[in-house]
Design a protein around this motif. Sequence first.
Motif, PDB file in Angstrom:
ATOM      1  N   PHE A   1     -39.092   7.706  -4.226  1.00 25.45           N
ATOM      2  CA  PHE A   1     -38.534   8.642  -5.213  1.00 25.45           C
ATOM      3  C   PHE A   1     -38.991  10.041  -4.830  1.00 25.45           C
ATOM      4  O   PHE A   1     -39.918  10.202  -4.025  1.00 25.45           O
ATOM      5  CB  PHE A   1     -38.986   8.275  -6.628  1.00 25.45           C
ATOM      6  N   SER A   2     -38.330  11.069  -5.395  1.00 29.37           N
ATOM      7  CA  SER A   2     -38.801  12.418  -5.089  1.00 29.37           C
ATOM      8  C   SER A   2     -39.074  13.168  -6.378  1.00 29.37           C
ATOM      9  O   SER A   2     -38.446  12.938  -7.406  1.00 29.37           O
ATOM     10  CB  SER A   2     -37.809  13.159  -4.199  1.00 29.37           C
ATOM     11  N   VAL A   3     -40.083  14.059  -6.302  1.00 29.84           N
ATOM     12  CA  VAL A   3     -40.538  14.799  -7.465  1.00 29.84           C
ATOM     13  C   VAL A   3     -40.677  16.260  -7.061  1.00 29.84           C
ATOM     14  O   VAL A   3     -41.150  16.559  -5.968  1.00 29.84           O
ATOM     15  CB  VAL A   3     -41.925  14.261  -7.939  1.00 29.84           C
ATOM     16  N   LEU A   4     -40.267  17.162  -7.957  1.00 31.67           N
ATOM     17  CA  LEU A   4     -40.460  18.586  -7.719  1.00 31.67           C
ATOM     18  C   LEU A   4     -41.902  18.922  -8.061  1.00 31.67           C
ATOM     19  O   LEU A   4     -42.316  18.811  -9.213  1.00 31.67           O
ATOM     20  CB  LEU A   4     -39.499  19.388  -8.601  1.00 31.67           C
ATOM     21  N   THR A   5     -42.685  19.300  -7.051  1.00 29.93           N
ATOM     22  CA  THR A   5     -44.095  19.573  -7.320  1.00 29.93           C
ATOM     23  C   THR A   5     -44.649  20.619  -6.364  1.00 29.93           C
ATOM     24  O   THR A   5     -43.976  21.042  -5.431  1.00 29.93           O
ATOM     25  CB  THR A   5     -44.932  18.268  -7.241  1.00 29.93           C
ATOM     26  N   TRP A   6     -45.901  21.029  -6.636  1.00 32.48           N
ATOM     27  CA  TRP A   6     -46.533  22.051  -5.817  1.00 32.48           C
ATOM     28  C   TRP A   6     -47.005  21.463  -4.511  1.00 32.48           C
ATOM     29  O   TRP A   6     -47.688  20.449  -4.485  1.00 32.48           O
ATOM     30  CB  TRP A   6     -47.715  22.678  -6.553  1.00 32.48           C
ATOM     31  N   ARG A   7     -46.638  22.117  -3.423  1.00 30.01           N
ATOM     32  CA  ARG A   7     -47.088  21.726  -2.102  1.00 30.01           C
ATOM     33  C   ARG A   7     -47.582  23.007  -1.460  1.00 30.01           C
ATOM     34  O   ARG A   7     -46.776  23.847  -1.105  1.00 30.01           O
ATOM     35  CB  ARG A   7     -45.910  21.136  -1.320  1.00 30.01           C
ATOM     36  N   GLY A   8     -48.892  23.181  -1.355  1.00 29.49           N
ATOM     37  CA  GLY A   8     -49.407  24.452  -0.843  1.00 29.49           C
ATOM     38  C   GLY A   8     -49.103  25.553  -1.829  1.00 29.49           C
ATOM     39  O   GLY A   8     -49.555  25.502  -2.961  1.00 29.49           O
ATOM     40  N   SER A   9     -48.274  26.534  -1.439  1.00 29.24           N
ATOM     41  CA  SER A   9     -48.087  27.697  -2.298  1.00 29.24           C
ATOM     42  C   SER A   9     -46.733  27.736  -2.993  1.00 29.24           C
ATOM     43  O   SER A   9     -46.431  28.675  -3.700  1.00 29.24           O
ATOM     44  CB  SER A   9     -48.274  28.969  -1.471  1.00 29.24           C
TER      45      SER A   9
END
Length: 143
Positions: free
Chosen positions: A16-24
Amino acid sequence: MSKCVNCNREDAAIKFSVLTWRGSSKENVEFTCCSEECKKEVEDFTAYVNKNVAKFIILIILGSLSFIPFIILYSSTKKDLYGILSLFSTLFIIGFAIFKYPFATPQTNSSFGFRKAVKITKAIGLCLMALGIAVMALFSILG
Ligand SMILES: [Zn+2]
């Protein structure tokens, strides 16, 4: 076979995919989990990160700068208490931030799985807070 991003089990198959913080920045990140339970934990955790990342960053900055007023007080009064308070406030605020918002780096999350990374990060936060308290306690016993 993929590893579960939450518990690190080898036989993960739910993608599944989630909108989240990755680095900045926020990105859609693909995750693989072993069960609906792990998927739910990852979704809840990433929602918590998205909601609180600004508070986490502000607390880290506050903690990093909190020694400054005490150092100024210390240099004008020469009272040791202010020197100790500068150490205490930095350790305690940063420790609290890490404990309350246990947001590890993506590398840590992917090598331990979210579940363990959160535990490790919270433990580090607790250690920093305890260290701050120990410094204050030692000072009041010895000073
Ligand atoms: Zn799992």
